[in-house]
Design a protein around this motif. Sequence first.
Motif, PDB file in Angstrom:
ATOM      1  N   GLY A 248      18.166  15.606 -22.074  1.00  0.00           N
ATOM      2  CA  GLY A 248      17.055  14.877 -22.317  1.00  0.00           C
ATOM      3  C   GLY A 248      16.114  14.758 -20.794  1.00  0.00           C
ATOM      4  O   GLY A 248      15.054  14.174 -21.043  1.00  0.00           O
ATOM      5  N   THR A 249      16.873  15.301 -19.905  1.00  0.00           N
ATOM      6  CA  THR A 249      16.056  15.471 -18.718  1.00  0.00           C
ATOM      7  C   THR A 249      15.347  16.670 -18.521  1.00  0.00           C
ATOM      8  O   THR A 249      14.618  17.037 -17.593  1.00  0.00           O
ATOM      9  N   GLY A 250      15.853  17.798 -19.386  1.00  0.00           N
ATOM     10  CA  GLY A 250      15.343  19.194 -19.264  1.00  0.00           C
ATOM     11  C   GLY A 250      16.269  19.911 -18.089  1.00  0.00           C
ATOM     12  O   GLY A 250      16.049  21.104 -18.063  1.00  0.00           O
ATOM     13  N   GLY A 251      17.036  19.185 -17.385  1.00  0.00           N
ATOM     14  CA  GLY A 251      17.692  20.006 -16.401  1.00  0.00           C
ATOM     15  C   GLY A 251      18.994  20.678 -16.802  1.00  0.00           C
ATOM     16  O   GLY A 251      19.652  21.542 -16.148  1.00  0.00           O
ATOM     17  N   HIS A 252      19.350  20.515 -18.098  1.00  0.00           N
ATOM     18  CA  HIS A 252      20.585  21.143 -18.544  1.00  0.00           C
ATOM     19  C   HIS A 252      20.119  22.612 -19.293  1.00  0.00           C
ATOM     20  O   HIS A 252      21.010  23.490 -19.653  1.00  0.00           O
ATOM     21  N   GLU A 253      18.760  22.728 -19.542  1.00  0.00           N
ATOM     22  CA  GLU A 253      18.304  23.903 -19.989  1.00  0.00           C
ATOM     23  C   GLU A 253      17.668  24.878 -18.905  1.00  0.00           C
ATOM     24  O   GLU A 253      16.516  24.522 -18.457  1.00  0.00           O
TER      25      GLU A 253
ATOM     26  N   LYS B 170      17.568  23.294  -4.373  1.00  0.00           N
ATOM     27  CA  LYS B 170      16.665  22.903  -5.417  1.00  0.00           C
ATOM     28  C   LYS B 170      17.502  22.633  -6.587  1.00  0.00           C
ATOM     29  O   LYS B 170      17.041  21.456  -7.259  1.00  0.00           O
ATOM     30  N   GLY B 171      18.563  23.202  -7.076  1.00  0.00           N
ATOM     31  CA  GLY B 171      19.246  22.949  -8.119  1.00  0.00           C
ATOM     32  C   GLY B 171      20.176  21.457  -7.950  1.00  0.00           C
ATOM     33  O   GLY B 171      20.218  20.662  -8.843  1.00  0.00           O
ATOM     34  N   GLY B 172      20.493  21.274  -6.780  1.00  0.00           N
ATOM     35  CA  GLY B 172      21.347  19.904  -6.372  1.00  0.00           C
ATOM     36  C   GLY B 172      20.372  18.744  -6.465  1.00  0.00           C
ATOM     37  O   GLY B 172      20.654  18.010  -6.922  1.00  0.00           O
ATOM     38  N   VAL B 173      19.196  19.103  -6.039  1.00  0.00           N
ATOM     39  CA  VAL B 173      18.004  17.922  -6.188  1.00  0.00           C
ATOM     40  C   VAL B 173      17.895  17.354  -7.555  1.00  0.00           C
ATOM     41  O   VAL B 173      17.668  16.407  -7.960  1.00  0.00           O
ATOM     42  N   ALA B 174      17.649  18.639  -8.320  1.00  0.00           N
ATOM     43  CA  ALA B 174      17.495  18.230  -9.570  1.00  0.00           C
ATOM     44  C   ALA B 174      18.500  17.425 -10.197  1.00  0.00           C
ATOM     45  O   ALA B 174      18.494  16.650 -11.034  1.00  0.00           O
TER      46      ALA B 174
ATOM     47  N   GLY C 161      20.682   9.606  -1.915  1.00  0.00           N
ATOM     48  CA  GLY C 161      20.611  10.029  -0.510  1.00  0.00           C
ATOM     49  C   GLY C 161      20.623  11.537  -0.391  1.00  0.00           C
ATOM     50  O   GLY C 161      20.014  11.947   0.366  1.00  0.00           O
ATOM     51  N   MET C 162      21.447  12.034  -1.619  1.00  0.00           N
ATOM     52  CA  MET C 162      21.249  13.437  -1.516  1.00  0.00           C
ATOM     53  C   MET C 162      19.971  14.124  -1.662  1.00  0.00           C
ATOM     54  O   MET C 162      19.487  15.183  -1.212  1.00  0.00           O
ATOM     55  N   VAL C 163      19.193  13.529  -2.410  1.00  0.00           N
ATOM     56  CA  VAL C 163      17.705  13.950  -3.107  1.00  0.00           C
ATOM     57  C   VAL C 163      16.974  13.951  -1.599  1.00  0.00           C
ATOM     58  O   VAL C 163      16.378  14.854  -1.250  1.00  0.00           O
ATOM     59  N   GLU C 164      17.039  12.775  -0.901  1.00  0.00           N
ATOM     60  CA  GLU C 164      16.271  12.959   0.261  1.00  0.00           C
ATOM     61  C   GLU C 164      16.814  13.564   1.356  1.00  0.00           C
ATOM     62  O   GLU C 164      16.017  14.359   2.122  1.00  0.00           O
ATOM     63  N   GLY C 165      18.083  13.724   1.738  1.00  0.00           N
ATOM     64  CA  GLY C 165      18.688  14.655   2.500  1.00  0.00           C
ATOM     65  C   GLY C 165      18.403  16.173   2.314  1.00  0.00           C
ATOM     66  O   GLY C 165      17.897  16.826   3.230  1.00  0.00           O
ATOM     67  N   GLN C 166      18.574  16.456   0.932  1.00  0.00           N
ATOM     68  CA  GLN C 166      18.298  18.085   0.766  1.00  0.00           C
ATOM     69  C   GLN C 166      16.963  18.285   0.465  1.00  0.00           C
ATOM     70  O   GLN C 166      16.708  19.475   1.032  1.00  0.00           O
ATOM     71  N   GLN C 167      15.961  17.437   0.306  1.00  0.00           N
ATOM     72  CA  GLN C 167      14.754  17.704   0.420  1.00  0.00           C
ATOM     73  C   GLN C 167      14.205  18.016   2.067  1.00  0.00           C
ATOM     74  O   GLN C 167      13.110  18.958   2.145  1.00  0.00           O
TER      75      GLN C 167
END
Length: 264
Positions: free
Chosen positions: A147-152, A215-219, A239-245
Motif C-alpha cells: 500500500g506504500t509502494g515500497g514493496h514493489e 535510500k532503501g532504508g529511508v523508504a 530518527g533513522m530517516v533523519e539520520g540517514q538523510q
Amino acid sequence: MTAGDVTDEQSAAEGHDPHALVERRKTRRVRRAAGGAVALALLFAGAATVASARGDGDGAGAGDARVPGASSADAGFARDMAVHHQQAVEMSFIVRDRTDDEDVRRLAYDIANTQANQRGMLLGWLDLWELPKVAPGGEQPMAWMAGTGGHEHGGTETGGTGHGGHGSGGSEAGSGADGVLMAGMASRSELARLNRLDGERAEVFFLQLMTDHHKGGVAMAEACASLCSVPAEQRLARGMVEGQQSELGLMRDMLAEREAEPRP
C-alpha cells in the motif's frame, strides 16, 4: 577506612590543611550520589522504552493486547530492518580495512556503531513481543509495506546484479537473487568486489553502495513511521530517516570530492 581515605588524610596532613580532607570527602559523596542518580535515570529510561515497545502505559491491562502480531508492520519492520542494518555494518567494516582515509573510516565507524545499536533494539523488541525473527509462512521481505509502494521495487541493473530486488525466501540473508533481499541492499557480488578494492576506488564504491542502502532504508523507515503502531518503534523509524538523510548529503559531498557521484 579505604585506601582513598588514607591518601586523602596523608595529603591533608602534608599540606597542613585540615579542611581539605573534609572537602574531598564531600566531593566524593556528591559524585557517588550523582552516579547513583544517573544509574537510576538510565534504569527508568530503559523501563519506559520497554513499556512503550509493549504498548503499556496507555491504560491498565492494555499492554498484552497491544503487542503486535507476527505479520504486523511493527514486526515486519523490525525483522527487515535488522537484516538491512546488518549488511550496512558489514560494508562499513569492509571499507575500514580497505582505505586509510580518515573521513571515510570515521563515517564507516559511525554507521556501524549506530546501526548495530539500532539492530539490537529491533531484535530486542521481537524477543519482547515473543515473535519470530524470520517472516512467517514464506512472507516476502517488505510485504508489510503493502500500500506504500515500497514493496514493489525493481532497482537498477549494474553488472548483471539487481539493486533493490527481493528474493522469494523470507528474511534470511542470501535467499534473494545474488543475496539481494530488499531495496538498496548490495549483492554478494558487490560485497566481494568491495573486498577486492583499495584506496579511493574502495571509498567511491562504498559510498555508492551505502547511498543506495540508505535510500532503501529511508523508504522502509518512512513506511514504519506511517504504518507501525508502537510509539517507540515509530520514534526510532523517524530518527533513522533523519539520520540517514543527513548521511546521504554527506556521502554525496564525499563522492563529489572524489570526482564521482551516486549511481543512477
